[in-house]
Design an enzyme around this catalytic site. Structure first.
Site, PDB file in Angstrom:
ATOM      1  N   SER A 182       0.584  -1.025  -0.041  1.00 17.14           N
ATOM      2  CA  SER A 182       0.014   0.440  -0.016  1.00 17.14           C
ATOM      3  C   SER A 182       0.942   1.650  -0.016  1.00 17.14           C
ATOM      4  O   SER A 182       1.935   1.071   0.274  1.00 17.14           O
ATOM      5  CB  SER A 182      -0.878  -0.045   1.547  1.00 17.14           C
ATOM      6  OG  SER A 182      -1.002   1.541   1.364  1.00 17.14           O
ATOM      7  N   SER A 183       0.533   2.277  -0.635  1.00 16.51           N
ATOM      8  CA  SER A 183       0.868   3.714  -0.681  1.00 16.51           C
ATOM      9  C   SER A 183       1.541   4.012   0.694  1.00 16.51           C
ATOM     10  O   SER A 183       2.099   4.849   1.436  1.00 16.51           O
ATOM     11  CB  SER A 183       0.238   4.310  -0.975  1.00 16.51           C
ATOM     12  OG  SER A 183      -0.492   4.868  -0.357  1.00 16.51           O
ATOM     13  N   CYS A 184       1.216   3.664   2.161  1.00 13.06           N
ATOM     14  CA  CYS A 184       1.803   3.980   3.251  1.00 13.06           C
ATOM     15  C   CYS A 184       2.861   3.362   3.854  1.00 13.06           C
ATOM     16  O   CYS A 184       3.831   4.255   5.204  1.00 13.06           O
ATOM     17  CB  CYS A 184       0.535   3.403   4.209  1.00 13.06           C
ATOM     18  SG  CYS A 184       0.031   1.513   4.713  1.00 13.06           S
ATOM     19  N   TYR A 242       2.299  -1.397  10.460  1.00 10.52           N
ATOM     20  CA  TYR A 242       1.573  -1.968   9.141  1.00 10.52           C
ATOM     21  C   TYR A 242       2.899  -1.644   7.884  1.00 10.52           C
ATOM     22  O   TYR A 242       2.832  -2.394   7.504  1.00 10.52           O
ATOM     23  CB  TYR A 242       0.028  -1.264   9.140  1.00 10.52           C
ATOM     24  CG  TYR A 242      -0.178  -2.372   7.621  1.00 10.52           C
ATOM     25  CD1 TYR A 242      -0.823  -2.842   7.279  1.00 10.52           C
ATOM     26  CD2 TYR A 242      -0.061  -1.000   6.269  1.00 10.52           C
ATOM     27  CE1 TYR A 242      -1.126  -3.578   6.344  1.00 10.52           C
ATOM     28  CE2 TYR A 242      -0.930  -1.698   5.051  1.00 10.52           C
ATOM     29  CZ  TYR A 242      -1.538  -2.815   5.162  1.00 10.52           C
ATOM     30  OH  TYR A 242      -2.260  -2.956   4.193  1.00 10.52           O
ATOM     31  N   LYS A 296       5.008  -4.553   5.951  1.00 17.45           N
ATOM     32  CA  LYS A 296       4.109  -4.271   3.815  1.00 17.45           C
ATOM     33  C   LYS A 296       6.282  -4.163   3.398  1.00 17.45           C
ATOM     34  O   LYS A 296       6.147  -4.417   2.363  1.00 17.45           O
ATOM     35  CB  LYS A 296       3.496  -3.200   3.648  1.00 17.45           C
ATOM     36  CG  LYS A 296       2.195  -3.446   3.691  1.00 17.45           C
ATOM     37  CD  LYS A 296       1.470  -4.758   2.937  1.00 17.45           C
ATOM     38  CE  LYS A 296       0.812  -5.797   3.413  1.00 17.45           C
ATOM     39  NZ  LYS A 296      -0.068  -6.289   2.770  1.00 17.45           N
ATOM     40  N   ASN A 339      -5.189   4.630  -2.240  1.00 16.37           N
ATOM     41  CA  ASN A 339      -6.167   4.120  -1.213  1.00 16.37           C
ATOM     42  C   ASN A 339      -7.411   3.634  -2.545  1.00 16.37           C
ATOM     43  O   ASN A 339      -7.730   4.039  -3.989  1.00 16.37           O
ATOM     44  CB  ASN A 339      -7.003   4.988  -0.950  1.00 16.37           C
ATOM     45  CG  ASN A 339      -6.272   6.129   0.019  1.00 16.37           C
ATOM     46  OD1 ASN A 339      -6.044   5.290   0.814  1.00 16.37           O
ATOM     47  ND2 ASN A 339      -5.698   8.033  -0.045  1.00 16.37           N
ATOM     48  N   HIS A 362     -11.464   3.163   5.927  1.00 17.26           N
ATOM     49  CA  HIS A 362     -10.719   3.855   5.230  1.00 17.26           C
ATOM     50  C   HIS A 362     -11.953   4.486   4.804  1.00 17.26           C
ATOM     51  O   HIS A 362     -12.695   4.907   5.614  1.00 17.26           O
ATOM     52  CB  HIS A 362     -10.160   3.341   3.550  1.00 17.26           C
ATOM     53  CG  HIS A 362      -9.163   2.247   4.256  1.00 17.26           C
ATOM     54  ND1 HIS A 362      -9.031   1.196   3.990  1.00 17.26           N
ATOM     55  CD2 HIS A 362      -7.800   2.672   4.974  1.00 17.26           C
ATOM     56  CE1 HIS A 362      -8.002   0.160   4.360  1.00 17.26           C
ATOM     57  NE2 HIS A 362      -6.983   1.213   4.695  1.00 17.26           N
TER      58      HIS A 362
HETATM   59  N1  NAP Z   1      -8.454  -0.969   0.699  1.00 19.02           N
HETATM   60  C1  NAP Z   1      -7.762  -0.787   0.484  1.00 19.02           C
HETATM   61  O1  NAP Z   1      -7.611   0.987   0.631  1.00 19.02           O
HETATM   62  C2  NAP Z   1      -6.375  -0.935  -0.301  1.00 19.02           C
HETATM   63  C3  NAP Z   1      -5.559   0.149  -0.717  1.00 19.02           C
HETATM   64  C4  NAP Z   1      -4.267   0.203  -1.381  1.00 19.02           C
HETATM   65  C5  NAP Z   1      -3.713  -1.594  -1.186  1.00 19.02           C
HETATM   66  N2  NAP Z   1      -4.171  -2.029   0.050  1.00 19.02           N
HETATM   67  C6  NAP Z   1      -4.021  -3.803  -0.542  1.00 19.02           C
HETATM   68  O2  NAP Z   1      -3.743  -4.666  -0.677  1.00 19.02           O
HETATM   69  C7  NAP Z   1      -4.359  -5.843   0.247  1.00 19.02           C
HETATM   70  C8  NAP Z   1      -5.519  -6.654   0.070  1.00 19.02           C
HETATM   71  O3  NAP Z   1      -6.316  -5.746   1.016  1.00 19.02           O
HETATM   72  P1  NAP Z   1      -8.122  -5.679   0.900  1.00 19.02           P
HETATM   73  O4  NAP Z   1      -8.349  -3.940   1.491  1.00 19.02           O
HETATM   74  O5  NAP Z   1      -8.459  -6.279  -0.149  1.00 19.02           O
HETATM   75  O6  NAP Z   1      -8.193  -6.072   2.843  1.00 19.02           O
HETATM   76  P2  NAP Z   1      -9.221  -7.401   3.108  1.00 19.02           P
HETATM   77  O7  NAP Z   1     -10.700  -6.410   2.081  1.00 19.02           O
HETATM   78  O8  NAP Z   1      -9.697  -6.930   5.064  1.00 19.02           O
HETATM   79  O9  NAP Z   1      -9.061  -8.722   2.409  1.00 19.02           O
HETATM   80  C9  NAP Z   1      -8.059  -9.027   2.846  1.00 19.02           C
HETATM   81  C10 NAP Z   1      -8.384 -11.018   3.064  1.00 19.02           C
HETATM   82  O10 NAP Z   1      -7.271 -11.286   3.811  1.00 19.02           O
HETATM   83  C11 NAP Z   1      -7.652 -12.325   4.557  1.00 19.02           C
HETATM   84  N3  NAP Z   1      -6.973 -12.864   5.546  1.00 19.02           N
HETATM   85  C12 NAP Z   1      -6.360 -11.775   6.345  1.00 19.02           C
HETATM   86  N4  NAP Z   1      -5.724 -12.747   7.197  1.00 19.02           N
HETATM   87  C13 NAP Z   1      -5.899 -14.188   7.117  1.00 19.02           C
HETATM   88  C14 NAP Z   1      -5.399 -15.532   8.032  1.00 19.02           C
HETATM   89  N5  NAP Z   1      -4.944 -15.985   9.092  1.00 19.02           N
HETATM   90  N6  NAP Z   1      -5.880 -16.132   6.960  1.00 19.02           N
HETATM   91  C15 NAP Z   1      -6.391 -16.513   5.323  1.00 19.02           C
HETATM   92  N7  NAP Z   1      -6.626 -15.521   5.220  1.00 19.02           N
HETATM   93  C16 NAP Z   1      -6.582 -13.753   6.054  1.00 19.02           C
HETATM   94  C17 NAP Z   1      -8.936 -12.249   4.823  1.00 19.02           C
HETATM   95  O11 NAP Z   1      -9.936 -13.577   5.053  1.00 19.02           O
HETATM   96  P3  NAP Z   1     -11.810 -13.279   5.576  1.00 19.02           P
HETATM   97  O12 NAP Z   1     -12.320 -12.779   4.650  1.00 19.02           O
HETATM   98  O13 NAP Z   1     -11.416 -14.749   6.109  1.00 19.02           O
HETATM   99  O14 NAP Z   1     -11.155 -12.499   6.320  1.00 19.02           O
HETATM  100  C18 NAP Z   1      -9.856 -11.319   3.443  1.00 19.02           C
HETATM  101  O15 NAP Z   1     -10.108 -12.380   2.395  1.00 19.02           O
HETATM  102  C19 NAP Z   1      -3.054  -5.774   1.355  1.00 19.02           C
HETATM  103  O16 NAP Z   1      -2.486  -6.068   1.375  1.00 19.02           O
HETATM  104  C20 NAP Z   1      -3.660  -3.691   1.336  1.00 19.02           C
HETATM  105  O17 NAP Z   1      -2.359  -3.591   1.837  1.00 19.02           O
HETATM  106  C21 NAP Z   1      -5.900  -2.178  -0.110  1.00 19.02           C
END
Ligand code: NAP
Length: 308
Positions: free
Chosen positions: A104-106, A133, A137, A162, A176
């Protein structure tokens, strides 16, 4: 080509799954947390040994908003390090051809020059509220680089800005900024509230990308052979939080007074990614805020009604 998509139920993971299916990828491997806890090294390594994917996409992570990051730092650093260590080293041991690691950009310094180039990584102090966090990363990015250097692997880190979209998390204390604003705007509408309360001053600038664009970038770079090990994924454009609030007020036709809560932390003042490297390879974001919001709001409304 078999692809293991870790975190397929999350915001980003589910968008990648939709996109892979749309593009007709047949051998997509997914597994729920109940059946594979990614914190369990032994279980992850034996799963990879059994399934033998050619590609591993790491969209699994412990993710949260400013409040949750600030109060649960231990969980954020431990779980993220553990998930990525297990998947990256497990991929290496099982001869996975390509790993796409999502960060992520953070991860960039709090006071980075803007727009933020990939080379600014580790050139200054991080934002304190999400330091655990971000440190996890950064370790993932550096782990991919180290494996590439020592073992000639092809692991790539993508750093999206984001995001928002279907399947987002709208928890009051753990979302967020944009999903939090969508929920507040919706509640103003259905509860006929006259005051729209906004966390912070509304002045910080934020870039926002629709999640399907991130999914598109993952598949684009999964199929590209490139030298770089970290690539920013964004729109390259930003707006003030106030502008997003005004956008929502207009879209939902709200008649409200906006109240900014200056006592709440604003986080980094400006954060916009330099996306020239992605563009150089031929990728750019395509979906406008208007279009992304309409898709997201439809999904949000459906789930909101179901939870009432
Ligand atoms: N959201 C943003 O704004 C954003 C922006 C930039 C980058 N990202 C990056 O994209 C990636 C995903 O983010 P997201 O927003 O999609 O997060 P998210 O919606 O919270 O999804 C995370 C996923 O990881 C799974 N997970 C977490 N811990 C686990 C474990 N111990 N065992 C198995 N599965 C596990 C969760 O499973 P469950 O469904 O069972 O909880 C969920 O499916 C991250 O690396 C994040 O840094 C996100």
């Amino acid at each position: 080509m078999s692809i293991f998509l870790a975190g397929h139920k999350g915001l980003v993971g589910s968008a990648i799954l939709r996109k892979l299916r749309k593009k007709n990828y047949k051998k997509i491997i997914t597994i729920s947390r109940k059946n594979l806890d990614l914190l369990d090294q032994k279980a992850v390594h034996s799963f990879l040994k059994k399934k033998k994917p050619k590609v591993v996409i790491i969209a699994a992570a412990k993710v949260g908003g400013v409040y949750h990051n600030n109060t649960h730092g231990a969980d954020f650093i431990y779980e993220n390090l553990q998930i990525q260590n297990n998947l990256i080293h497990g991929s290496f041991k099982n001869k996975v051809k390509k790993v796409i690691f999502l960060g992520s950009s953070c991860i960039y310094p709090k006071k980075s020059k803007q727009p933020i180039k990939e080379k600014y990584l580790l050139t200054g102090k991080l934002e304190e509220t999400n330091e655990p966090y971000a440190v996890a990363k950064i370790a993932g990015v550096k782990m991919c680089e180290a494996y590439n250097k020592q073992y000639k692997t092809k692991y790539l880190s993508l750093m999206p800005t984001n995001t928002y979209g279907p399947n987002d998390n709208y928890h009051t204390n753990n979302s967020h900024f944009f999903p939090a604003l969508i929920k507040k705007a919706h509640e103003c509408k259905i509860k006929k509230q006259k005051i729209f309360k906004v966390w912070g001053s509304g002045k910080p600038l934020r870039e926002l990308i629709f999640v399907d664009d991130i999914a598109d970038a993952c598949i684009f770079f999964m199929n590209k052979n490139i030298k770089d090990t970290i690539i920013n994924i964004g729109t390259g454009k930003d707006m003030r939080i106030k502008d997003y609030v005004n956008f929502l007020i207009k879209k939902l036709k709200l008649k409200v007074n906006i109240k900014y809560d200056n006592k709440k932390p604003d986080g980094v003042f400006r954060k916009v990614l330099d996306v020239n490297l992605a563009r150089k390879y031929g990728w750019k974001s395509k979906i406008s805020l208007e279009k992304g919001f309409d898709i997201t709001y439809k999904d949000f409304e459906k789930k909101y009604k179901k939870n009432q």
